[in-house]
Design a protein around this motif. Structure first.
Motif, short mmCIF file in Angstrom:
data_model
loop_
_atom_site.label_atom_id
_atom_site.label_comp_id
_atom_site.label_asym_id
_atom_site.label_seq_id
_atom_site.Cartn_x
_atom_site.Cartn_y
_atom_site.Cartn_z
N ALA A 123 0.92 2.25 4.80
CA ALA A 123 2.33 2.06 4.46
C ALA A 123 2.92 3.41 4.07
O ALA A 123 2.24 4.24 3.45
N TRP A 180 -4.08 -5.05 -0.77
CA TRP A 180 -2.97 -4.12 -0.80
C TRP A 180 -3.11 -3.12 0.33
O TRP A 180 -4.10 -3.11 1.06
N ASN A 181 -2.12 -2.25 0.45
CA ASN A 181 -2.14 -1.18 1.44
C ASN A 181 -3.34 -0.26 1.22
O ASN A 181 -3.79 -0.07 0.09
N CYS A 196 4.20 3.76 -0.35
CA CYS A 196 3.22 3.18 -1.29
C CYS A 196 2.68 4.28 -2.18
O CYS A 196 2.64 5.45 -1.79
N THR A 212 0.13 6.21 -0.34
CA THR A 212 0.52 6.90 0.89
C THR A 212 -0.06 8.31 1.00
O THR A 212 -0.45 8.72 2.10
N GLN A 266 6.58 -2.10 1.72
CA GLN A 266 6.43 -0.65 1.63
C GLN A 266 6.31 0.04 3.00
O GLN A 266 6.06 1.24 3.06
#
Length: 159
Positions: free
Chosen positions: A33, A125-126, A36, A39, A70
């Motif tokens: 994402a 989650w990411n 995030c 990231t 995100q």
């Protein structure tokens, strides 16, 4: 029994690719994402890719907008962001869902093969990561908090 190489997916540029194109490689598959807290892991993922791709290693990035929205951008925006901010050169795929009824078949396979905590298959989650060996078997699942650079030893052992 399915292997990662039995699936196909759409790239950011809209072309479809069979993951058999990566057959025989060690893979790190990551749902990503652009907005995030994790990231910045793109930097570490790219460093791993550049350091080990010549030995048969690849990172495969799968953008996903299911966690806090995100990853709201289009494929073109995602590609531009990844290139501009992190100089990403590893293969990036079109945005997918990783949980629920519309989860991409690859992610259904990954989460079945390596469930998370307490046997739960959902992605939390990411930047959840899955390490795949040269035979296409899912070896390990890593939490979003696991930094890419901490995976070097395990990746090198599979190369």
């Amino acid at each position: 029994m399915s292997r990662v190489y039995d699936f196909s997916a759409r790239m950011l540029d809209g072309s479809d690719i069979s993951l058999s194109a990566f057959e025989g490689q060690v893979l790190l598959i990551v749902n990503t994402a652009s907005a995030c807290g994790f990231t910045p892991q793109y930097r570490g993922l790219e460093a791993l890719y550049r350091a080990h791709q010549a030995r048969g290693f690849s990172v495969l990035g799968f953008p996903c907008n299911q966690f806090g929205r995100q990853e709201p951008g289009s494929e073109a925006q995602i590609a531009e962001f990844c290139s501009r901010e992190y100089a990403v050169t590893f293969p990036m795929f079109a945005k997918i869902e990783v949980n629920g009824d519309n989860a991409h078949p690859l992610y259904r396979h990954l989460t079945r093969e390596r469930p998370g905590l307490m046997g739960l298959e959902n992605i939390k989650w990411n930047f959840t990561k899955f390490l795949v060996n040269r035979d296409g078997a899912v070896v390990t699942r890593y939490a979003p908090t696991t930094k890419p650079e901490s995976l070097i030893t395990e990746i090198v052992s599979l190369l």
